[in-house]
Design a protein around this motif. Structure first.
Motif, mmCIF file in Angstrom:
data_model
loop_
_atom_site.group_PDB
_atom_site.id
_atom_site.type_symbol
_atom_site.label_atom_id
_atom_site.label_comp_id
_atom_site.label_asym_id
_atom_site.label_seq_id
_atom_site.Cartn_x
_atom_site.Cartn_y
_atom_site.Cartn_z
ATOM 1 N N ARG A 69 -57.660 56.354 22.775
ATOM 2 C CA ARG A 69 -58.053 57.361 23.773
ATOM 3 C C ARG A 69 -56.827 58.146 24.326
ATOM 4 O O ARG A 69 -56.678 59.440 24.368
ATOM 5 N N ARG A 70 -55.706 57.310 24.452
ATOM 6 C CA ARG A 70 -54.223 57.843 24.812
ATOM 7 C C ARG A 70 -53.757 58.917 23.672
ATOM 8 O O ARG A 70 -53.380 59.914 23.682
ATOM 9 N N ALA A 71 -54.165 58.099 22.325
ATOM 10 C CA ALA A 71 -53.390 58.964 21.063
ATOM 11 C C ALA A 71 -54.271 60.331 20.854
ATOM 12 O O ALA A 71 -53.846 61.291 20.602
ATOM 13 N N ASP A 72 -55.663 60.096 21.212
ATOM 14 C CA ASP A 72 -56.669 61.267 20.919
ATOM 15 C C ASP A 72 -56.078 62.208 22.155
ATOM 16 O O ASP A 72 -55.945 63.570 21.885
ATOM 17 N N ASP A 73 -55.835 61.928 23.375
ATOM 18 C CA ASP A 73 -55.106 62.969 24.382
ATOM 19 C C ASP A 73 -54.126 63.499 24.137
ATOM 20 O O ASP A 73 -53.708 64.731 24.283
ATOM 21 N N GLU A 74 -53.202 62.700 23.378
ATOM 22 C CA GLU A 74 -51.627 63.295 23.133
ATOM 23 C C GLU A 74 -52.040 64.358 21.760
ATOM 24 O O GLU A 74 -51.257 65.268 21.804
ATOM 25 N N ARG A 75 -52.954 64.132 21.054
ATOM 26 C CA ARG A 75 -53.299 64.841 19.740
ATOM 27 C C ARG A 75 -53.722 66.281 20.165
ATOM 28 O O ARG A 75 -53.287 67.143 19.917
ATOM 29 N N ARG A 76 -54.667 66.133 21.281
ATOM 30 C CA ARG A 76 -55.260 67.273 22.012
ATOM 31 C C ARG A 76 -54.187 68.232 22.769
ATOM 32 O O ARG A 76 -54.223 69.155 22.545
ATOM 33 N N ALA A 77 -53.327 67.517 23.457
ATOM 34 C CA ALA A 77 -52.257 68.176 23.828
ATOM 35 C C ALA A 77 -51.341 68.902 23.064
ATOM 36 O O ALA A 77 -50.893 70.085 23.287
ATOM 37 N N ALA A 78 -51.071 68.357 22.065
ATOM 38 C CA ALA A 78 -50.245 68.928 20.926
ATOM 39 C C ALA A 78 -50.979 70.173 20.505
ATOM 40 O O ALA A 78 -50.477 71.114 20.112
ATOM 41 N N ASP A 79 -52.311 69.775 20.000
ATOM 42 C CA ASP A 79 -53.024 71.101 19.546
ATOM 43 C C ASP A 79 -53.188 72.381 20.624
ATOM 44 O O ASP A 79 -52.788 73.499 20.007
#
Length: 110
Positions: A69-79
């Motif tokens: 979930r943390r990795a997905d949140d970071e990926r969404r923030a980068a996107d």
């Protein structure tokens, strides 16, 4: 002076012993029923170890899900940052083009 108590007859003793025997038998049956519901310490320890392992596995799965979930949140923030940068660049490019066209028109150059 107290009077001595009369001695019980053999029939009274037999009835009393019969009641005592019946009571002891009933209590032994109760104990037997309770012992049938008791499990051995080995079975209890095995069940406890299996439950502990299952809880440890679930804790590991939960930790992995939190990490994903943390990795997905970071990926969404980068996107979002990339998308915001692209939109800002497109708007600035349009503004620069319009300002350039307005300046050229104002100077009368073609």
């Amino acid at each position: 002076m107290t009077l001595p108590l009369p001695e019980p007859t053999l029939a009274e003793l037999a009835r009393t012993l019969g009641r005592i025997e019946a009571e002891i038998g009933r209590r032994l049956d109760d104990i037997s029923l309770r012992l049938d519901r008791v499990i051995s310490i080995e079975v209890y320890d095995a069940h406890r170890a299996a439950t502990s392992k299952r809880l440890d596995d679930l804790a590991a799965d939960i930790a992995q899900l939190h990490q994903q979930r943390r990795a997905d949140d970071e990926r969404r923030a980068a996107d979002r940052r990339i998308l915001t940068g692209a939109v800002v660049a497109a708007v600035l490019s349009l503004v620069v083009s319009l300002l350039g066209a307005a300046i050229i028109a104002a100077l009368g150059l073609k």
